[in-house]
Design an enzyme around this catalytic site. Sequence first.
Site, mmCIF file in Angstrom:
data_model
loop_
_atom_site.group_PDB
_atom_site.id
_atom_site.type_symbol
_atom_site.label_atom_id
_atom_site.label_comp_id
_atom_site.label_asym_id
_atom_site.label_seq_id
_atom_site.Cartn_x
_atom_site.Cartn_y
_atom_site.Cartn_z
ATOM 1 N N VAL A 168 0.841 -1.199 0.000
ATOM 2 C CA VAL A 168 0.000 0.000 0.000
ATOM 3 C C VAL A 168 0.877 1.251 0.000
ATOM 4 O O VAL A 168 0.596 2.222 -0.710
ATOM 5 C CB VAL A 168 -0.963 -0.001 1.199
ATOM 6 C CG1 VAL A 168 -1.796 1.276 1.225
ATOM 7 C CG2 VAL A 168 -1.886 -1.213 1.146
ATOM 8 N N ASP A 169 1.952 1.236 0.777
ATOM 9 C CA ASP A 169 2.911 2.355 0.748
ATOM 10 C C ASP A 169 3.439 2.570 -0.667
ATOM 11 O O ASP A 169 3.472 3.701 -1.174
ATOM 12 C CB ASP A 169 4.093 2.064 1.670
ATOM 13 C CG ASP A 169 3.829 2.467 3.111
ATOM 14 O OD1 ASP A 169 2.805 3.104 3.375
ATOM 15 O OD2 ASP A 169 4.665 2.125 3.974
ATOM 16 N N TYR A 170 3.893 1.503 -1.288
ATOM 17 C CA TYR A 170 4.513 1.620 -2.607
ATOM 18 C C TYR A 170 3.500 2.104 -3.649
ATOM 19 O O TYR A 170 3.805 2.982 -4.468
ATOM 20 C CB TYR A 170 5.101 0.276 -3.040
ATOM 21 C CG TYR A 170 6.143 -0.288 -2.100
ATOM 22 C CD1 TYR A 170 6.891 0.537 -1.269
ATOM 23 C CD2 TYR A 170 6.372 -1.658 -2.030
ATOM 24 C CE1 TYR A 170 7.835 0.016 -0.400
ATOM 25 C CE2 TYR A 170 7.323 -2.186 -1.168
ATOM 26 C CZ TYR A 170 8.048 -1.356 -0.355
ATOM 27 O OH TYR A 170 8.988 -1.868 0.505
#
Length: 391
Positions: A168-170
């Site tokens: 999700v961060d990426y």
Amino acid sequence: MPPLAGLRILAVEVYGAGPFGSAHLADLGAEVIKIESRDGGDVSRAVGPYFLGADDSHFFQSLNRNKKSLTVDLKQPRGQEVLRRLAATADGLMCNLRGDQPEKLQITYEFLKQANPKIVCAHLSAYGRDGARKGWPGYDYLMQGEAGYLSLTGEPDGPPARMGLSVVDYATGTSCALALLAGILEARRTGRGRDIDVSLYDVAMHQLNYPAAWYLNEGLATGRAPRSAHPFIAPSQLYRTADGWLFVMAQTQRFWELLCEALGRAELKARYPSFEARREHRDELTRILDEEFSKQKTEHWLTSLSGTVPCGPVFDLAQALQNPYFLGRGGVQVFDHPDRPGFKLVASPFRLGEPLPARPAPKLGQHTLELLEELGYAGDEIAKLKQEKIV
């Protein structure tokens, strides 16, 4: 010259998602200037377990190569003055602070348009800059849980399981970089910038994609399937070999038929002639294919099937990074870090037919003096800013 040469991006960023996104821009040649606090800078500089001198770590290097670092206290009026003078020279600003912080630190378009009416401010936060959660902190794993990812990952009889990486961060960092570039194109056309918002939560939900369409329109709640299988296509899952595992993805009718022929089991085409038949008898088909694949080692099947039937090995992290195919594609980027010559990172996924920038992430405040002089600050002014602990 790389595609984004000449683009200047200010990055008020910490930890993972924002730095991952702006790293794409830096890899493509943009001048990305990290605006950091004087006291330790980006928190990821202190994330272990491996460090590179003071205020630096492997974790920080993996997310911040090719960038510059300027230390300034944005909570002070004189620090805000530095920011506005810098904003006047920039195309965009990207931040990933908590949703209530951009307004407090005056890093929104409303505050910076006086200095530069064309600047685009892209805000990456956990839950957005409006609504009941705008002041909430948040991280990747929390989003995976709330967005339903843990109900889709792992074996059906196992506990909820997150994905092994901070996906999700990426994805949110990449989405924010894309949105920022879109805003800059618009600003160059119209002469007017804007604020753009991207949140971890919204991106996590957006990635539910076609399972979301199934549920929203038909009420079908997709769950976990054995062997990491596709929810509705078979055979598309893990199979046992003589020495490990093989992932096979016969996503089309033609691939299914080719697989049957490669296994010497042409009669299976008639026994399971359609997607529906294969899905209905998935367990039975798994037993048959396990028996066939277990007759040979994984390497045999990769040699005989690869390029014909979509399949792949199941590696651990070390095997993945030592894969000759990965290394042959230039998958490792090597550069000299001041404290670690020959430092290695996974290379950018962009392939331009020419080398991309390969500079280590900056030391804390490494470019402060250079940038202040460029902005027109005289030596005595810089000394005073340092004395007052503004920079």
